[in-house]
Design a protein around this motif. Structure first.
Motif, PDB file in Angstrom:
ATOM      1  N   UNK A   1     -92.023  16.275 -35.781  1.00  0.00           N
ATOM      2  CA  UNK A   1     -90.632  16.660 -36.009  1.00  0.00           C
ATOM      3  C   UNK A   1     -89.838  15.457 -36.462  1.00  0.00           C
ATOM      4  N   UNK A   2     -89.184  15.587 -37.599  1.00  0.00           N
ATOM      5  CA  UNK A   2     -88.253  14.559 -38.089  1.00  0.00           C
ATOM      6  C   UNK A   2     -86.836  15.077 -37.883  1.00  0.00           C
ATOM      7  N   UNK A   3     -85.966  14.209 -37.332  1.00  0.00           N
ATOM      8  CA  UNK A   3     -84.594  14.645 -37.078  1.00  0.00           C
ATOM      9  C   UNK A   3     -83.652  13.459 -37.228  1.00  0.00           C
ATOM     10  N   UNK A   4     -83.203  13.186 -38.447  1.00  0.00           N
ATOM     11  CA  UNK A   4     -82.286  12.060 -38.654  1.00  0.00           C
ATOM     12  C   UNK A   4     -80.968  12.301 -37.940  1.00  0.00           C
ATOM     13  N   UNK A   5     -80.313  11.231 -37.564  1.00  0.00           N
ATOM     14  CA  UNK A   5     -79.067  11.337 -36.783  1.00  0.00           C
ATOM     15  C   UNK A   5     -77.968  12.061 -37.549  1.00  0.00           C
ATOM     16  N   UNK A   6     -78.031  11.993 -38.884  1.00  0.00           N
ATOM     17  CA  UNK A   6     -76.984  12.626 -39.682  1.00  0.00           C
ATOM     18  C   UNK A   6     -77.497  13.836 -40.471  1.00  0.00           C
ATOM     19  N   UNK A   7     -78.618  14.399 -40.023  1.00  0.00           N
ATOM     20  CA  UNK A   7     -79.186  15.514 -40.773  1.00  0.00           C
ATOM     21  C   UNK A   7     -79.750  16.594 -39.869  1.00  0.00           C
ATOM     22  N   UNK A   8     -80.503  17.484 -40.476  1.00  0.00           N
ATOM     23  CA  UNK A   8     -81.091  18.603 -39.748  1.00  0.00           C
ATOM     24  C   UNK A   8     -82.568  18.316 -39.492  1.00  0.00           C
TER      25      UNK A   8
END
Length: 205
Positions: A112-119
């Protein structure tokens, strides 16, 4: 129209425009060029730069193509399959087993990738170091995705004279893979009608 890696693989057997059939994977060099041409579809599936294709890897790719084309023939049945290999198709159950076995050669784990400013988004992380294994497994998984996806029901074998391509039907009335095949098919039908009319006219009453 979209491009599908599985369809591109099947289409490495194609009409040469002069009455014959060309195999783009007939040599290791040809297979390397084809892989390079699919860089956009392989992005994220194999390491940057791809795998160096030797005769062994080329054989693996062509055997996978045999399985894919056999399953494509199963999809379009009861309509005729591509005439390029209609008489020597791999049995469907063997093709299915081969496809699944090749896909299973590469172990992948979901991440799972979850950038702080994205979805959040999911990706598959490979545990395989051999780029050749990753390549053929990626091709197999692409075929699984294609055959289990909505485009499967729109798959057709082009019925134009001499054409050996499979294609995904993009609209309700589409009969051929490209306009030039349609022109050739219409010309062949016209010639056949003229010949039948001439034969009928010369027949005794």
């Amino acid at each position: 129209m979209g491009r599908w890696l599985a369809l591109e693989l099947a289409s490495t057997i194609r009409h040469d425009g002069d009455g014959g059939v060309v195999d783009d994977l007939a040599t290791a060099h040809g297979a390397t060029r084809w892989i390079q041409a699919q860089a956009d579809l392989l992005a994220g599936r194999v390491p940057a730069g791809g795998a160096a294709v030797d005769d062994g890897l080329r054989t693996e790719i062509t055997e996978l193509r045999r399985a894919v084309r056999a399953l494509f023939a199963r999809v379009v049945a009861p309509a005729p399959p591509s005439p390029a290999d209609a008489r020597r198709l791999m049995p469907a159950d063997q093709a299915l087993a081969h496809l699944n076995a090749v896909a299973a050669r590469e172990a992948v784990v979901p991440q799972l990738d979850w950038p702080s400013d994205g979805v959040p988004s999911a990706r598959l992380l490979s545990t395989e170091n051999d780029p050749g294994v990753r390549l053929v497994a990626a091709l197999a998984r692409a075929a699984i995705d294609f055959l289990s996806g909505p485009q499967r029901v729109r798959l057709r074998a082009c019925s134009a004279p001499r054409c050996v391509r499979y294609f995904v039907k993009s609209h309700g009335r589409q009969e051929w893979c490209k306009p030039s095949c349609g022109n050739r098919a219409r010309a062949a039908r016209h010639y056949q009608r003229q010949r039948m009319a001439a034969d009928g006219g010369s027949a005794p009453s």
